[in-house]
Motif scaffolding. Sequence first.
Motif, PDB file in Angstrom:
ATOM      1  N   ARG A   1       0.831  -1.204   0.000  1.00  0.00           N
ATOM      2  CA  ARG A   1       0.000   0.000   0.000  1.00  0.00           C
ATOM      3  C   ARG A   1       0.867   1.257   0.000  1.00  0.00           C
ATOM      4  O   ARG A   1       2.063   1.236   0.308  1.00  0.00           O
ATOM      5  CB  ARG A   1      -0.923   0.008   1.215  1.00  0.00           C
ATOM      6  N   TYR A   2       0.219   2.393  -0.312  1.00  0.00           N
ATOM      7  CA  TYR A   2       0.892   3.690  -0.374  1.00  0.00           C
ATOM      8  C   TYR A   2       0.454   4.559   0.809  1.00  0.00           C
ATOM      9  O   TYR A   2      -0.619   4.329   1.393  1.00  0.00           O
ATOM     10  CB  TYR A   2       0.581   4.378  -1.704  1.00  0.00           C
ATOM     11  N   PRO A   3       1.264   5.569   1.182  1.00  0.00           N
ATOM     12  CA  PRO A   3       0.958   6.355   2.380  1.00  0.00           C
ATOM     13  C   PRO A   3      -0.456   6.938   2.429  1.00  0.00           C
ATOM     14  O   PRO A   3      -1.071   6.986   3.504  1.00  0.00           O
ATOM     15  CB  PRO A   3       2.025   7.465   2.341  1.00  0.00           C
ATOM     16  N   HIS A   4      -0.993   7.380   1.298  1.00  0.00           N
ATOM     17  CA  HIS A   4      -2.314   8.005   1.322  1.00  0.00           C
ATOM     18  C   HIS A   4      -3.437   7.025   1.651  1.00  0.00           C
ATOM     19  O   HIS A   4      -4.565   7.440   1.935  1.00  0.00           O
ATOM     20  CB  HIS A   4      -2.601   8.682  -0.029  1.00  0.00           C
ATOM     21  N   GLU A   5      -3.129   5.739   1.643  1.00  0.00           N
ATOM     22  CA  GLU A   5      -4.143   4.726   1.931  1.00  0.00           C
ATOM     23  C   GLU A   5      -4.245   4.420   3.428  1.00  0.00           C
ATOM     24  O   GLU A   5      -5.033   3.549   3.815  1.00  0.00           O
ATOM     25  CB  GLU A   5      -3.833   3.448   1.164  1.00  0.00           C
ATOM     26  N   PHE A   6      -3.478   5.125   4.242  1.00  0.00           N
ATOM     27  CA  PHE A   6      -3.471   4.866   5.688  1.00  0.00           C
ATOM     28  C   PHE A   6      -3.976   6.084   6.455  1.00  0.00           C
ATOM     29  O   PHE A   6      -3.937   7.216   5.964  1.00  0.00           O
ATOM     30  CB  PHE A   6      -2.052   4.520   6.160  1.00  0.00           C
ATOM     31  N   SER A   7      -4.399   5.847   7.684  1.00  0.00           N
ATOM     32  CA  SER A   7      -4.779   6.941   8.580  1.00  0.00           C
ATOM     33  C   SER A   7      -3.515   7.612   9.128  1.00  0.00           C
ATOM     34  O   SER A   7      -2.392   7.113   8.951  1.00  0.00           O
ATOM     35  CB  SER A   7      -5.617   6.400   9.736  1.00  0.00           C
ATOM     36  N   GLY A   8      -3.708   8.730   9.821  1.00  0.00           N
ATOM     37  CA  GLY A   8      -2.553   9.446  10.373  1.00  0.00           C
ATOM     38  C   GLY A   8      -1.769   8.610  11.363  1.00  0.00           C
ATOM     39  O   GLY A   8      -0.532   8.592  11.353  1.00  0.00           O
TER      40      GLY A   8
END
Length: 371
Positions: free
Chosen positions: A155-162
């Motif tokens: 996965r890529y960073p934008h697919e995760f919560s803070g």
Amino acid sequence: MTDNDILVEVRDLKVHFPIKRGVLFDRTIGQVKAVDGVDLRIPRGQTYGLVGESGCGKSTLGRALLQLTPPTGGEVVFDDVELTTLPPARLRAMRRRMQMIFQDPMSSLDPRQNVESILTEGLQTHGIGGNRDERRAIIGEALDKVGLPRWALSRYPHEFSGGQRQRIGIARAVVLGPELIVADEPVSALDVSIQAQVVNLLDELQESLGLTYLVIAHDLAVVRHISDIVGVMYLGALVEEAPSDRLYTEPLHPYTRALMSAVPVPDPDVEDRRERILLAGDLPSPANPPAGCRFHTRCPWAQPTRCADERPVLRDIGGSRVACHWAERIASGELRPNHAGAGVTRAPDGGEAPEPVSIPAPTAKADSVDG
């Protein structure tokens, strides 16, 4: 404490940024003294918390410690190795032992790289792991340590919560097996409900991996919860340093006392009977700091002698290090506030001594991955 117990020692560290002006030819007309003569020591396996208001030089100090920002002067000694004079090749090798967790997890992660690529980059740089399978095993263990599933690798960073992104940043720091981690505001960009989980994760990693931390923060509750030693910075200088419990219950420097007096009491049914310290004036510019004690322009206890002319040095007072000419007399009540426009107010009963500061600490355990 012996010298063998000290992992990091900072001696008279200075970081000055030039102020330039000109159209065709830039010329230096001054300097911003972001860090100006800091001395501190971080024991192995402990957490040093660094607090102070915005712009006091905390983050610059952390970056200079890792040589991400070149110091103007002074020394940074890591495990008996002086870092400021190392050639680039040796400094790169040393950086495997020193890592950083950045404040904003979104801006510190490359949006074009997936998690596997982000975590593998450091391993490739330092020649860790002979092939992709070995590296995937190493980064998989790092994900396990920070509480993220293995499927996160694709996965890529934008697919995760803070909170999950900050865990990725923590995994990137621990995957190389460092001894020191500088955490710059590690929870300030997160929701309050997630902050306790990340703080507890840092505690657990320190215990299991034997890490040493420098935690830079402005949240006094977080610093008290996680730190063994706390240093207070003001205008590029360290003004007080003490064990965490002592600093929060018996602050000695006027600036530290002002910080603690501003912390709200969390229980609305408890009457706040602490002293209230009101500071005069605005924060001076680090490009033109006051002569003498840098805090004297805002200090309620400033004296016409010494304060404006002589810069105080850190000295030991009952287990604390304090940079104030009059710390003992202020603590005993012998020296009274006198600064125009500032002052100290007390409870209506006129009690002599302030109540100890009570600051809640985040203690909720993270039972699952952040949503």
